[in-house]
Structures are given as structure tokens and as C-alpha cells.
Write a protein that holds these residues in place. Structure first.
Motif, PDB file in Angstrom:
ATOM      1  N   TRP A 248       0.823  -1.219   0.000  1.00 28.68           N
ATOM      2  CA  TRP A 248       0.000   0.000   0.000  1.00 28.68           C
ATOM      3  C   TRP A 248       0.853   1.263   0.000  1.00 28.68           C
ATOM      4  O   TRP A 248       0.574   2.226  -0.697  1.00 28.68           O
ATOM      5  N   ALA A 249       1.938   1.288   0.813  1.00 28.67           N
ATOM      6  CA  ALA A 249       2.807   2.458   0.935  1.00 28.67           C
ATOM      7  C   ALA A 249       3.999   2.086   1.793  1.00 28.67           C
ATOM      8  O   ALA A 249       4.001   1.063   2.494  1.00 28.67           O
ATOM      9  N   ALA A 296       4.738   5.788  -7.738  1.00 30.02           N
ATOM     10  CA  ALA A 296       4.512   6.170  -6.346  1.00 30.02           C
ATOM     11  C   ALA A 296       4.434   7.685  -6.252  1.00 30.02           C
ATOM     12  O   ALA A 296       5.059   8.407  -7.038  1.00 30.02           O
ATOM     13  N   LEU A 299       3.538  11.521   0.026  1.00 29.79           N
ATOM     14  CA  LEU A 299       2.508  11.972   0.962  1.00 29.79           C
ATOM     15  C   LEU A 299       3.191  12.550   2.188  1.00 29.79           C
ATOM     16  O   LEU A 299       4.008  11.874   2.829  1.00 29.79           O
ATOM     17  N   PHE A 309       5.607   9.490   3.395  1.00 28.95           N
ATOM     18  CA  PHE A 309       5.268   8.195   2.822  1.00 28.95           C
ATOM     19  C   PHE A 309       5.382   8.242   1.305  1.00 28.95           C
ATOM     20  O   PHE A 309       5.088   9.272   0.683  1.00 28.95           O
ATOM     21  N   THR A 311       3.548   6.467  -1.587  1.00 33.34           N
ATOM     22  CA  THR A 311       2.294   5.736  -1.693  1.00 33.34           C
ATOM     23  C   THR A 311       2.135   5.101  -3.072  1.00 33.34           C
ATOM     24  O   THR A 311       2.379   5.753  -4.096  1.00 33.34           O
ATOM     25  N   TYR A 315      -2.692   2.307  -2.038  1.00 38.42           N
ATOM     26  CA  TYR A 315      -3.021   3.355  -1.063  1.00 38.42           C
ATOM     27  C   TYR A 315      -4.331   4.035  -1.453  1.00 38.42           C
ATOM     28  O   TYR A 315      -5.236   4.222  -0.627  1.00 38.42           O
ATOM     29  N   LYS A 319      -8.225   4.281  -0.026  1.00 36.76           N
ATOM     30  CA  LYS A 319      -8.851   5.599   0.143  1.00 36.76           C
ATOM     31  C   LYS A 319     -10.229   5.641  -0.491  1.00 36.76           C
ATOM     32  O   LYS A 319     -11.097   6.413  -0.054  1.00 36.76           O
ATOM     33  N   ASP A 325      -7.120  10.475   4.112  1.00 36.49           N
ATOM     34  CA  ASP A 325      -5.733  10.045   4.196  1.00 36.49           C
ATOM     35  C   ASP A 325      -5.410   9.465   5.560  1.00 36.49           C
ATOM     36  O   ASP A 325      -4.653   8.494   5.666  1.00 36.49           O
ATOM     37  N   LEU A 329      -3.852   5.785   6.386  1.00 40.62           N
ATOM     38  CA  LEU A 329      -2.649   5.621   7.195  1.00 40.62           C
ATOM     39  C   LEU A 329      -2.918   4.713   8.387  1.00 40.62           C
ATOM     40  O   LEU A 329      -2.082   3.881   8.756  1.00 40.62           O
TER      41      LEU A 329
END
Length: 417
Positions: A248-249, A296, A299, A309, A311, A315, A319, A325, A329
Motif C-alpha cells: 500500500w505504501a 509512487a 505523501l 510516505f 504511496t 493506497y 482511500k 488520508d 494511514l
């Protein structure tokens, strides 16, 4: 003022008075305009196959809940939505370490108890079990949290008074359909303030799109069946674009002198390129070969303060499950913590946050200057932070992409010239 409009204003203030006295708003007054609108939905419900008996049972005694946020009530223009936080919640407030640690410990036990189910879901749909457990934990504390609202009341209120009336009107019709088909009982139809239901929080339309009977009992039961609830959440993520085998990140450490205005979804580079540019991953983590080639984006939830991050696409898929956000997270970090006990390597800052109204003022100013083109919502999201950074660069202020009283004062001083 028209009689029904005047009545709506009176009804709202009566609710405020009754709430202060500890009495339910439903007893403050009967709203004839709301009742007329609600009963007027019958032909549309009937067209969906809903019987008169089901419709009347669902709507009997339903009155609008004016304590819900995001309502557009006549006579209350310009006032903050009831239930909206006075201050914008900071990441440190939302992603509390004690809460994450508690949920991670519980998730470890549930991962062991449901290992075969989680493995089967991942094999079929490609969503890791840890991500599904994290969503379940965040949404309803693994089923321990009883959703506080009557879903019919919430959907009806939002459909009549909300800022997205058409969306919630349709959700209400689907809720009637769910009752007619026996998908859920009226007693079990509990929801959040936004009308989402079940262990992993589905709106009625999402139930019809994504709900899965994974335990094979012939019923899609997101209220009582863990396999059904988790598989349904996985199916929804897949429907929104989940990429199998992609993380995801990653928490990352930017190089010195970072331009925080790059922290927007539109600016992407392959993850490997970010790393070649001097970004390093927290705790010396190594991305998978598949992730290295993935686009990517950067963030910066607290601007140049707090963790950063890199992402990946998943991610933004999470969302889509909840457009926040901080939610992503929370869920993403919790999913990592099930197998890795380490917290964020960079701690969240202790910066305070502006009031909602102050952030709205900042957004309006940035809009007038042509730096911000998103909605005025009083939330310091990534687009607001990037626009603020552009303002700071243009006016030779400290570049940190973080809304502070000092920057707002600078904006107001320049506007007054």
C-alpha cells in the motif's frame, strides 16, 4: 418564509433545545415536510420490489436526526455542520499509538483463528488478510463496537436534509430492498452517521455490488459472518482497483530541502526512482521487485513535519473505501503492525491544528489566488497543503506546507492592502 421552510427552522431549534435537556429530538416535534417526502418514496420503493408491508415497517416512527453532520438545514446556512470537530484532527490525534498497538495484538490472534479463511480470500481475490483485518479493526473494533445509529433514520435524514440528497435517497431505497429480501433484519440495520452497516461498513448500494457469501450458507451476511464480511471487503477493494502483490505504501525519509509541494497524487515517479533521488525507507526496509517499478507519489500528512510516505496505487484503493488520508494511514499501518511491531520511525509532531473555519478561510484565499481548485471543507488535505506550499514559495515564507495561524495572518494582511 414559506411555511414548511419556517417549520424546518423551528424543528431544528427545538431539537437543539431538547438535546440540551437530554431528550431525543424525535420527541421535539413531528416534521410534516419530512414525513411527506418519506412517504413519497413509496412508488420508487415499490418499483424495486419492496412490499407495502416492508415499507411501512421500515418508515414507521422515523423522524430526522438533526444531530448528524453534513446537513444543509434551512436557517443554518454558514454554520459549521453539527458533529463536525471544532479543530481539524491532527494525525497524532487520529493514529494513536496506543490504539494501533491494542488493535494489532487483537488482530494477531484473529489472524491465527481465521488463517484458513484469510488464506482462501487472498488466493481468490488477491487482498492480504492483514489489510482486511485492519479494515475490520478500524471500522468496528472487530465487531466489538455497536454501531450507534438506526440506518433508516440516517439515510432518510441525509436524503432529505443532507448535502448529497440524491445519493442518500438512492441508498435508502436500496436499504428497503435489503429488508424486503431478508438480507438483514430491521433490528440489525445499525449504522454509522454516514449510513454504512455491518462489520466492515457497507452502504446498501455497495452491499449489492460487492457482498460475498464466502462461508457457503446461501446468505451474504456482513453482520454476523466473519468470512462473508472480510471477503466482501476484499471484493470491494478489488472492484476499486486493488493490485495483487503490491504493497500500500512505505514510510520514507526525504532528503534535505524537500519541496513539499510535490506531495500530491498527480506527481508520480517509479518507487525505485524516488529511492535513487535520495529517499530512504524507514527501518531500512527493502521493497519488493514488483513495488520498485510501481508509480509512487509523495505523501506528507504534516507537511515537512512528521512522517513521510511513498504511496502506491493500493493506497488510493483503500482511500476509495474511506476518502480520508488519515483513515488509509491508520488501516495501512495497522496492517503492517500485525507482523511488524515497530511504530512509525518518524514520530508525529506536536503541532496544533487550526480551527475548521480558519482552514476554510485559508482555502477560500488560496482559491481566489488560483492556487487551490478543490472543495472548501475546512480540512487540511494534501491538495490544501500543496496549495499552501505554493503560496509560501510565492511569498518567500518558510516552506513547510502546513497551515498555521502565522500563515493565515500573512494571507489576511496581504489581502487587506
Amino acid at each position: 418564509m414559506r411555511p414548511l421552510r419556517a417549520y424546518a427552522v423551528l424543528h431544528f431549534y427545538l431539537c437543539v433545545l431538547f438535546a440540551a435537556a437530554g431528550t431525543s429530538c424525535a420527541h421535539a416535534a413531528v416534521d410534516p415536510a419530512f414525513q411527506s417526502w418519506l412517504q413519497g418514496l413509496w412508488p420508487q420503493a415499490q418499483a424495486l420490489g419492496v412490499s407495502r408491508r416492508t415499507f411501512e415497517a421500515a418508515t414507521q416512527g422515523v423522524e430526522p436526526d438533526l444531530t448528524l453532520p453534513d446537513l444543509d438545514i434551512p436557517g443554518r446556512e454558514g454554520a459549521p455542520a453539527r458533529g463536525q470537530a471544532e479543530f481539524v484532527q491532527t494525525p497524532a490525534d487520529y493514529v494513536k499509538e496506543a490504539n494501533i498497538a491494542r488493535l494489532a495484538e487483537r488482530a494477531k490472534r484473529l489472524a491465527a483463528e481465521n488463517s484458513r479463511t484469510l488464506a482462501a480470500i487472498e488466493q481468490k481475490l488477491g487482498v492480504p488478510g492483514n489489510v482486511l483485518l485492519a479494515i475490520w479493526g478500524r471500522e468496528t473494533d472487530f465487531g466489538n463496537y455497536r454501531l450507534p445509529k438506526n440506518a433508516i433514520t440516517v439515510l432518510a435524514t441525509q436524503g432529505y436534509y443532507g448535502r448529497r440528497k440524491e445519493l442518500f435517497r438512492q441508498e435508502l431505497l436500496y436499504a428497503f430492498k435489503m429488508l424486503e429480501e431478508g438480507q438483514v433484519t430491521l433490528a440489525d440495520m445499525r449504522s454509522s452517521w454516514g449510513g454504512a452497516m455491518g462489520m466492515t461498513q457497507f452502504l446498501p448500494s455497495e452491499f449489492y455490488k460487492y457482498a460475498v457469501d464466502f462461508d457457503g450458507d446461501g446468505k451474504k451476511d456482513i453482520w454476523h459472518s466473519v468470512p462473508d464480511a472480510l471477503a466482501s471487503a476484499a471484493q470491494q477493494l478489488v472492484g476499486k482497483g486493488w493490485q495483487r502483490g503490491i504493497h500500500w505504501a512505505y514510510e520514507a525519509h526525504p532528503p534535505q530541502g524537500i519541496d513539499c509541494t510535490l506531495g500530491v497524487p498527480e506527481y508520480t515517479r517509479p518507487l525505485g526512482e524516488w529511492l535513487h533521488q535520495g529517499y530512504t525507507l524507514a527501518y531500512g526496509r527493502k521493497p519488493s521487485p514488483a513495488d520498485v517499478a510501481e508509480p509512487a507519489s509523495l505523501l506528507l500528512p504534516e507537511g515537512t513535519y512528521g512522517p513521510a510516505f511513498l504511496t502506491l496505487k493500493n493506497y488510493f484503493v483503500i482511500k476509495e473505501y474511506n476518502f480520508s488520508d488519515l483513515y488509509v494511514l491508520f488501516v495501512g499501518h495497522l496492517s503492517d503492525r500485525i507482523n511488524d511491531p515497530r511504530p512509525f520511525e518518524t514520530p508525529w509532531s506536536k503541532n496544533s491544528q487550526l480551527r475548521t473555519a480558519q482552514v476554510e478561510t485559508m482555502q477560500r484565499t488560496l482559491t481566489r489566488l488560483g492556487l487551490y481548485k478543490d472543495k472548501i471543507d475546512g480540512k487540511a488535505g494534501m491538495l490544501t497543503r500543496a496549495a499552501l506550499g505554493a503560496y509560501q514559495k510565492a511569498n518567500r515564507l518558510k516552506l513547510d506546507c502546513w497551515p498555521t495561524a502565522a500563515v493565515l495572518e500573512d494571507m489576511q494582511r496581504r489581502a487587506a492592502r
